[in-house]
Motif scaffolding. Structure first.
Motif, mmCIF file in Angstrom:
data_model
loop_
_atom_site.group_PDB
_atom_site.id
_atom_site.type_symbol
_atom_site.label_atom_id
_atom_site.label_comp_id
_atom_site.label_asym_id
_atom_site.label_seq_id
_atom_site.Cartn_x
_atom_site.Cartn_y
_atom_site.Cartn_z
ATOM 1 N N VAL A 1 12.918 17.089 5.551
ATOM 2 C CA VAL A 1 14.321 16.731 5.319
ATOM 3 C C VAL A 1 14.550 16.425 3.834
ATOM 4 O O VAL A 1 15.548 16.855 3.244
ATOM 5 N N ALA A 2 13.612 15.694 3.215
ATOM 6 C CA ALA A 2 13.738 15.396 1.786
ATOM 7 C C ALA A 2 13.718 16.673 0.964
ATOM 8 O O ALA A 2 14.483 16.826 0.006
ATOM 9 N N ARG A 3 12.849 17.598 1.357
ATOM 10 C CA ARG A 3 12.736 18.865 0.635
ATOM 11 C C ARG A 3 14.019 19.682 0.738
ATOM 12 O O ARG A 3 14.474 20.282 -0.232
ATOM 13 N N GLN B 1 9.648 8.129 -1.583
ATOM 14 C CA GLN B 1 11.093 8.224 -1.368
ATOM 15 C C GLN B 1 11.390 9.591 -0.768
ATOM 16 O O GLN B 1 11.314 10.606 -1.456
ATOM 17 N N ARG B 2 11.775 9.598 0.505
ATOM 18 C CA ARG B 2 11.885 10.875 1.210
ATOM 19 C C ARG B 2 13.281 11.097 1.781
ATOM 20 O O ARG B 2 14.267 11.096 1.066
ATOM 21 N N SER B 3 13.369 11.318 3.092
ATOM 22 C CA SER B 3 14.606 11.818 3.691
ATOM 23 C C SER B 3 15.805 10.893 3.507
ATOM 24 O O SER B 3 16.934 11.349 3.391
ATOM 25 N N LEU B 4 15.574 9.583 3.479
ATOM 26 C CA LEU B 4 16.678 8.624 3.383
ATOM 27 C C LEU B 4 16.805 8.016 1.988
ATOM 28 O O LEU B 4 17.424 6.972 1.814
ATOM 29 N N LYS B 5 16.246 8.680 0.988
ATOM 30 C CA LYS B 5 16.196 8.101 -0.355
ATOM 31 C C LYS B 5 17.581 7.810 -0.930
ATOM 32 O O LYS B 5 17.751 6.851 -1.688
ATOM 33 N N ALA B 6 18.583 8.623 -0.587
ATOM 34 C CA ALA B 6 19.922 8.407 -1.140
ATOM 35 C C ALA B 6 20.594 7.159 -0.585
ATOM 36 O O ALA B 6 21.629 6.735 -1.097
ATOM 37 N N LEU B 7 20.010 6.559 0.462
ATOM 38 C CA LEU B 7 20.524 5.301 1.023
ATOM 39 C C LEU B 7 19.569 4.141 0.795
ATOM 40 O O LEU B 7 19.800 3.046 1.311
ATOM 41 N N ASP B 8 18.509 4.385 0.041
ATOM 42 C CA ASP B 8 17.504 3.353 -0.214
ATOM 43 C C ASP B 8 17.904 2.557 -1.457
ATOM 44 O O ASP B 8 17.704 2.993 -2.585
ATOM 45 N N PHE B 9 18.503 1.373 -1.229
ATOM 46 C CA PHE B 9 18.926 0.508 -2.319
ATOM 47 C C PHE B 9 17.912 -0.605 -2.565
ATOM 48 O O PHE B 9 18.241 -1.609 -3.198
ATOM 49 N N SER B 10 16.684 -0.465 -2.063
ATOM 50 C CA SER B 10 15.691 -1.518 -2.242
ATOM 51 C C SER B 10 15.443 -1.742 -3.730
ATOM 52 O O SER B 10 15.492 -0.826 -4.546
ATOM 53 N N PRO C 1 0.837 -1.217 0.000
ATOM 54 C CA PRO C 1 0.000 0.000 0.000
ATOM 55 C C PRO C 1 0.865 1.257 0.000
ATOM 56 O O PRO C 1 1.887 1.330 0.692
ATOM 57 N N GLN C 2 0.448 2.252 -0.789
ATOM 58 C CA GLN C 2 1.247 3.444 -0.957
ATOM 59 C C GLN C 2 1.565 4.124 0.367
ATOM 60 O O GLN C 2 2.657 4.644 0.563
ATOM 61 N N ARG C 3 0.600 4.104 1.287
ATOM 62 C CA ARG C 3 0.826 4.780 2.572
ATOM 63 C C ARG C 3 1.912 4.108 3.396
ATOM 64 O O ARG C 3 2.462 4.703 4.330
ATOM 65 N N LEU C 4 2.236 2.840 3.070
ATOM 66 C CA LEU C 4 3.289 2.123 3.794
ATOM 67 C C LEU C 4 4.627 2.168 3.077
ATOM 68 O O LEU C 4 5.659 1.833 3.667
ATOM 69 N N ARG C 5 4.634 2.575 1.809
ATOM 70 C CA ARG C 5 5.878 2.553 1.037
ATOM 71 C C ARG C 5 6.958 3.446 1.647
ATOM 72 O O ARG C 5 8.141 3.115 1.621
ATOM 73 N N THR C 6 6.568 4.609 2.170
ATOM 74 C CA THR C 6 7.552 5.511 2.761
ATOM 75 C C THR C 6 8.294 4.833 3.900
ATOM 76 O O THR C 6 9.531 4.851 3.963
ATOM 77 N N HIS C 7 7.552 4.227 4.823
ATOM 78 C CA HIS C 7 8.178 3.539 5.954
ATOM 79 C C HIS C 7 8.990 2.339 5.464
ATOM 80 O O HIS C 7 10.073 2.047 5.993
ATOM 81 N N TYR C 8 8.468 1.669 4.469
ATOM 82 C CA TYR C 8 9.142 0.497 3.912
ATOM 83 C C TYR C 8 10.486 0.904 3.304
ATOM 84 O O TYR C 8 11.518 0.269 3.548
ATOM 85 N N ASN C 9 10.482 1.983 2.509
ATOM 86 C CA ASN C 9 11.725 2.451 1.891
ATOM 87 C C ASN C 9 12.715 2.944 2.937
ATOM 88 O O ASN C 9 13.918 2.672 2.852
ATOM 89 N N ASN C 10 12.210 3.686 3.925
ATOM 90 C CA ASN C 10 13.105 4.196 4.972
ATOM 91 C C ASN C 10 13.728 3.059 5.780
ATOM 92 O O ASN C 10 14.879 3.162 6.228
ATOM 93 N N SER C 11 12.982 1.987 5.973
ATOM 94 C CA SER C 11 13.526 0.858 6.731
ATOM 95 C C SER C 11 14.684 0.215 5.968
ATOM 96 O O SER C 11 15.687 -0.199 6.560
ATOM 97 N N HIS C 12 14.565 0.143 4.646
ATOM 98 C CA HIS C 12 15.665 -0.382 3.841
ATOM 99 C C HIS C 12 16.872 0.552 3.900
ATOM 100 O O HIS C 12 18.020 0.098 3.956
ATOM 101 N N ALA C 13 16.610 1.856 3.876
ATOM 102 C CA ALA C 13 17.709 2.817 3.944
ATOM 103 C C ALA C 13 18.435 2.728 5.279
ATOM 104 O O ALA C 13 19.671 2.777 5.337
#
Length: 353
Positions: free
Chosen positions: A235-237, A284-293, A73-85
């Motif tokens: 932070v992403a902004r 993809q937000r604050s930790l996107k540059a470390l998100d290698f998912s 679900p889109q609302r969970l993708r942010t947390h999911y991506n940040n967890s990978h980062a």
């Protein structure tokens, strides 16, 4: 010209593949940070292997994740991506970077001092495997990388027309402080130039442009519209503003300079500057540059391919008879909507898991 942005560099994969498959061969590659790595892999391999080796680099970097194959679900993708980062930050990435001692523990009393949090020495082994450094330093495409002298703040350039490029030079260009340690070369303590010149557009225009010169700048940050509502979004902004506005100022200064030169010298050869920029989706937000998912890498590669193909159509319609023609990032992201799965499907033709 290839900008820096760590894991966002998967956008280079799609953009470069679209460019090369279309038959456009660059004669000069210029890079900062991950852009330097991309440039070195492309120039350090014969044409038949360069895209394969660039794909291998991202295959090695990627983090397996369920969202690559099942909808989250889109609302969970942010947390999911940040967890990978966060996992990439804490656990490192095989072949890219890993643990360092004392690292972060150096902040505690009684611990020895340190300059960084993680060690990116493993990247040297990966580069040795993927790049023929004899080929990179031989006649062929010109390659230029930039680093920053941490003591003086000066830009330090390495060019395969003037230097024999080694993995150490690339480690210096990717030493993002304080995440990775600075690298000493010839008595100079060097780090990633991203904070000062993340997309080195000015480098190619230091010499007189040739008639019909085409320069393509591939940026990994973009100032998009929208008001941040959360700390994560803020932070992403700030990241986007800090890096993308560097490029904005460089482009504005370059256009003023070229316009003045055209007035002084009306017969000055015309040229084109095409500027692509990665537009990160809302997940993809604050930790996107470390998100290698895996799914995030696919989305970036897909957007890079779509952006480059669209830009090539725009370039084909231009005739730079005089002065500088600037083609900026497409204000309407025609290929990337709310359905992230569509972007993943587009990537399947050139990003093989």
């Amino acid at each position: 010209m290839l900008g820096g942005g760590n894991a966002l560099g998967a956008y280079h994969l799609g953009a470069c593949e679209a460019l090369l498959v279309a038959g456009w061969e660059p004669d000069w590659l210029i890079g900062t940070s991950i852009g330097a790595v991309t440039a070195a892999i492309l120039a350090g391999n014969p044409p038949s292997r360069r895209l394969e080796q660039l794909q291998r680099f991202w295959d090695r970097a990627r983090q397996p994740d369920l969202a690559a194959w099942w909808a989250v679900p889109q609302r969970l993708r942010t947390h999911y991506n940040n967890s990978h980062a966060l996992a990439a930050l804490v656990g490192g990435r095989p072949g890219l970077y890993g643990a360092r001692y004392p690292g972060l523990y150096s902040l505690f009393p009684g611990m020895p001092p340190d300059r960084a949090i993680r060690d990116h020495a493993p990247l040297a082994s990966t580069l040795n495997e993927l790049i023929d450094f004899d080929l990179l330093s031989s006649p062929g495409p010109r390659v230029s990388f930039v680093a920053i002298d941490m003591e003086t703040g000066e830009e330090v350039w390495y060019d395969n027309r003037e230097h024999r490029i080694t993995p150490l030079h690339l480690l210096a260009c990717t030493a993002l402080a304080p995440l990775f340690p600075p690298v000493e070369i010839d008595g100079r303590l060097l780090c990633d130039a991203g904070f000062a010149n993340n997309l080195p557009i000015d480098r190619v225009f230091r010499d007189r442009p040739t008639l019909g010169q085409l320069s393509i700048a591939v940026d990994l940050f973009c100032v998009s519209r929208g008001r941040p509502e959360t700390l994560d979004e803020t932070v992403a902004r700030v990241q986007d503003l800090g890096f993308a506005m560097q490029t904005g100022r460089s482009v504005a200064a370059l256009r003023r300079e070229q316009d003045l030169l055209r007035r002084i010298e009306p017969g000055r050869p015309g040229s084109i500057l095409a500027h692509l920029a990665y537009r990160a989706p809302g997940s993809q937000r604050s930790l996107k540059a470390l998100d290698f998912s895996e799914r995030s890498l696919r989305e970036r590669a897909a957007q890079g391919a779509a952006d480059m193909n669209f830009m090539l159509h725009r370039i084909a319609r231009e005739t730079p008879d005089n002065g500088l023609v600037y083609l900026g990032p497409d204000p309407q992201p025609h290929h990337h909507g709310k359905n992230d799965a569509a972007a993943s499907d587009v990537a399947s033709s050139f990003y093989q898991a």
